[in-house]
Enzyme design. Structure first.
Site, PDB file in Angstrom:
ATOM      1  N   ASN A   1       3.894  17.782  17.952  1.00 24.51           N
ATOM      2  CA  ASN A   1       2.899  17.315  16.761  1.00 24.51           C
ATOM      3  C   ASN A   1       3.817  16.870  15.539  1.00 24.51           C
ATOM      4  OD1 ASN A   1       0.967  17.267  14.924  1.00 24.51           O
ATOM      5  ND2 ASN A   1       0.261  19.293  15.252  1.00 24.51           N
TER       6      ASN A   1
ATOM      7  N   ILE B   1     -13.533  26.812  11.731  1.00 22.33           N
ATOM      8  CA  ILE B   1     -13.230  27.106  10.253  1.00 22.33           C
ATOM      9  C   ILE B   1     -11.760  27.391   9.882  1.00 22.33           C
ATOM     10  CG2 ILE B   1     -14.310  27.980   8.345  1.00 22.33           C
ATOM     11  CD1 ILE B   1     -16.287  26.904  10.123  1.00 22.33           C
TER      12      ILE B   1
ATOM     13  N   ASN C   1     -10.570  35.222  11.726  1.00 19.94           N
ATOM     14  CA  ASN C   1     -10.061  36.420  10.974  1.00 19.94           C
ATOM     15  C   ASN C   1     -11.112  36.998  10.026  1.00 19.94           C
ATOM     16  OD1 ASN C   1      -7.450  36.589  12.068  1.00 19.94           O
ATOM     17  ND2 ASN C   1      -7.136  34.802  11.375  1.00 19.94           N
TER      18      ASN C   1
ATOM     19  N   LYS D   1       6.608  19.653  14.641  1.00 23.41           N
ATOM     20  CA  LYS D   1       6.566  20.767  15.431  1.00 23.41           C
ATOM     21  C   LYS D   1       6.487  20.885  16.975  1.00 23.41           C
ATOM     22  CE  LYS D   1       2.687  22.359  12.730  1.00 23.41           C
ATOM     23  NZ  LYS D   1       1.561  22.804  12.616  1.00 23.41           N
TER      24      LYS D   1
ATOM     25  N   ARG E   1       0.427  14.926  20.149  1.00 29.31           N
ATOM     26  CA  ARG E   1      -0.448  14.837  19.473  1.00 29.31           C
ATOM     27  C   ARG E   1      -0.800  13.734  18.303  1.00 29.31           C
ATOM     28  NH1 ARG E   1      -2.399  17.365  13.546  1.00 29.31           N
ATOM     29  NH2 ARG E   1      -4.670  17.170  14.060  1.00 29.31           N
TER      30      ARG E   1
ATOM     31  N   ARG F   1     -10.911  19.864   0.448  1.00 28.95           N
ATOM     32  CA  ARG F   1     -11.965  18.638   0.611  1.00 28.95           C
ATOM     33  C   ARG F   1     -13.192  18.969   0.338  1.00 28.95           C
ATOM     34  NH1 ARG F   1      -9.879  17.680   6.597  1.00 28.95           N
ATOM     35  NH2 ARG F   1      -7.530  18.288   6.172  1.00 28.95           N
TER      36      ARG F   1
ATOM     37  N   HIS G   1     -10.371  17.354  15.171  1.00 27.14           N
ATOM     38  CA  HIS G   1     -10.210  18.611  15.708  1.00 27.14           C
ATOM     39  C   HIS G   1     -10.766  18.507  17.218  1.00 27.14           C
ATOM     40  CE1 HIS G   1     -10.576  20.671  11.737  1.00 27.14           C
ATOM     41  NE2 HIS G   1      -9.430  20.584  12.026  1.00 27.14           N
TER      42      HIS G   1
ATOM     43  N   GLU H   1      -4.528  24.681  20.280  1.00 30.10           N
ATOM     44  CA  GLU H   1      -4.292  23.062  20.295  1.00 30.10           C
ATOM     45  C   GLU H   1      -2.943  22.755  21.291  1.00 30.10           C
ATOM     46  OE1 GLU H   1      -5.515  22.981  16.156  1.00 30.10           O
ATOM     47  OE2 GLU H   1      -6.155  21.094  16.557  1.00 30.10           O
TER      48      GLU H   1
ATOM     49  N   GLY I   1      -8.336  29.743  11.633  1.00 33.42           N
ATOM     50  CA  GLY I   1      -7.742  30.906  10.722  1.00 33.42           C
ATOM     51  C   GLY I   1      -8.905  31.585  10.216  1.00 33.42           C
ATOM     52  N   ILE I   2      -9.926  30.977   9.592  1.00 35.99           N
ATOM     53  CA  ILE I   2     -10.972  31.794   8.761  1.00 35.99           C
ATOM     54  C   ILE I   2     -11.903  32.110   9.962  1.00 35.99           C
ATOM     55  CG2 ILE I   2     -12.861  31.553   7.145  1.00 35.99           C
ATOM     56  CD1 ILE I   2     -11.002  29.235   5.740  1.00 35.99           C
TER      57      ILE I   2
ATOM     58  N   GLY J   1      -8.834  22.938   7.441  1.00 35.98           N
ATOM     59  CA  GLY J   1      -9.757  21.829   7.758  1.00 35.98           C
ATOM     60  C   GLY J   1     -10.903  22.567   8.355  1.00 35.98           C
TER      61      GLY J   1
END
Ligand code: ADP
Length: 395
Positions: A8, A207, A332, A15, A89, A239, A178, A382, A328-329, A210
């Site tokens: 990526n 979520i 968690n 990465k 990617r 954003r 995404h 991903e 992430g959101i 981004g």
């Protein structure tokens, strides 16, 4: 043995992850950063250990050589675990790539032709491809596009009501993003529920910093919240998401904003950051819990936008079988999940507070047993999806 190297690449970093696809297990991962700066850094992780060092890395090719040195020094040996394919990617595949593509001269040219649609990302992705091909010259390389999953959307979903000639000339339409994550999560959902993907209607809420949502019907994306660029849709870390386009005209005429300032304002200074002073959900949550009204209001806007899309997507797919949180959101933040689904019992959505609040790294059901619609948390991956698609592309 099927080993895949996933890359990526950004403009000054990349990465990587080496994955054993027989077990779908990561053998090593790492990050090469600050390429082209006076001192670059290389971080290689394997067997639970992290090895970091500094190096002189003028370009991506040298970056991949530094990555090879990491494998040689700390393992696993690439002679023992040779990648059969390198999966890259690529952010924008426009209307040219409906699936992953084995990279050749034509594919490289197409990715280059799409630079106007992703001026920051596609050139950076290309640099990664060129560098990796220099170092893995005998290995096939595959491009996996973030937009490809959404190419199944109808014209009704994809077209903006803009002058059709202008839209055509400048390739203005909804492409979404995404896609790799939405595809992975909707497929994992079918697996988790032991249901046929063809028969399953899923609404995926990715979520993270981004953020985007996707309505998936029978494994096909029918609608997504990101648009021509990843700016449209949900409120994100920095954003705006949806905005009346006339706001730009207003800010330009009345506020004297230049195009570059508007770009910066909308992409980097807005969202949670603009609303609350912090773009990181953990900070915003902490502030809100401590009684900060600005943070509470920001979260209200954030949640309202997600519910707005959830309602629309329920109608679009004619009632979903599953609502799935990821990233992430989404993975968690139990409070956000509870707020998004509050008061939806009439729709057949009933969360189990205990399941919702028990933390886990695995895919799990968080709805009550008597919820008509399943609510799940499915961690996204991903890199694994890129590896799967890369293997399939060379098969
Ligand atoms: P990216 O889009 O950069 O991949 P991620 O999917 O990693 O983003 O998500 C980053 C977001 O997840 C940040 O806003 C971070 O605060 C949030 N996050 C991570 N862990 C938690 C947690 N335990 N509770 C709430 N938010 C979290």
């Amino acid at each position: 043995m099927s080993i895949v190297l996933v890359v990526n690449s950004g403009s000054s970093s990349f990465k990587y992850q080496l994955i054993d696809m027989d077990r779908e297990a990561t053998l090593a991962s790492g990050l090469v950063e600050r390429i082209g700066e006076p001192v670059a850094s290389v971080t290689h992780k394997t067997g639970g250990e992290t090895f970091a060092r500094e190096a002189d890395i003028p370009d991506h090719t040298r970056g991949f050589e530094a990555m090879l040195e990491g494998f040689e020094e700390h393992g696993p040996s690439l002679a023992e675990f040779p990648p059969v394919v390198v999966g890259h990617r690529v952010v924008h595949g426009g209307r040219r790539f409906f699936d992953a593509a084995v990279i050749d001269g034509k594919v490289l040219q197409d990715i280059e032709d799409l630079i106007p649609l992703a001026p920051l990302h596609n050139p950076a992705n290309l640099e990664g491809i060129v560098g990796a091909r220099d170092v893995f010259a005998e290995t096939p390389h595959v491009a996996v596009f973030d937009t490809a999953f959404h190419t199944t959307m109808s014209e009704a979903s994809s077209l903006y009501a803009l002058d059709a000639e202008v839209a055509k000339e400048h390739r203005v339409r909804k492409y979404g993003a995404h896609g790799t994550s939405h595809k992975f999560v909707s497929e994992e959902t079918a697996r988790f529920l032991e249901r046929d993907l063809d028969q399953l209607k899923t609404i995926v809420l990715h979520i993270g910093n981004g953020a985007s949502m996707c309505a998936v019907d029978g494994g096909r994306s029918v609608e997504t919240s990101m648009g021509m660029t990843p700016l449209e849709g949900l409120v994100m870390g920095t954003r705006t998401g949806d905005l009346d386009p006339a706001v730009l005209v207003h800010l330009s005429r009345r506020g004297g904003y230049t195009i570059d300032q508007l770009d910066d304002l909308l992409n980097r200074k807005s969202g949670l950051l603009g609303l609350t002073g912090s773009g990181d959900m953990r900070d915003v949550r902490q502030k809100a819990n401590a009684g900060d009204e600005r943070a509470q209001l920001g979260l209200a806007v954030y949640t309202h936008r997600i519910r707005h899309y959830l309602g629309a997507y329920m109608l679009l797919v004619g009632g979903a079988d599953a609502i799935v949180f990821t990233a992430g959101i989404g993975e968690n933040d139990a409070q956000l999940r509870a707020d998004v689904l509050e008061g939806l019992e009439w729709l057949g959505v009933k969360l189990s507070p205990e399941r919702n609040e028990s933390p886990s790294r695995d895919a799990r059901r968080i709805s009550a047993d008597d919820s008509r619609i399943e609510v799940l948390v499915v961690p996204t991956n991903e890199e694994l999806e890129i590896a799967r698609q890369s293997l399939a592309a060379i098969a």
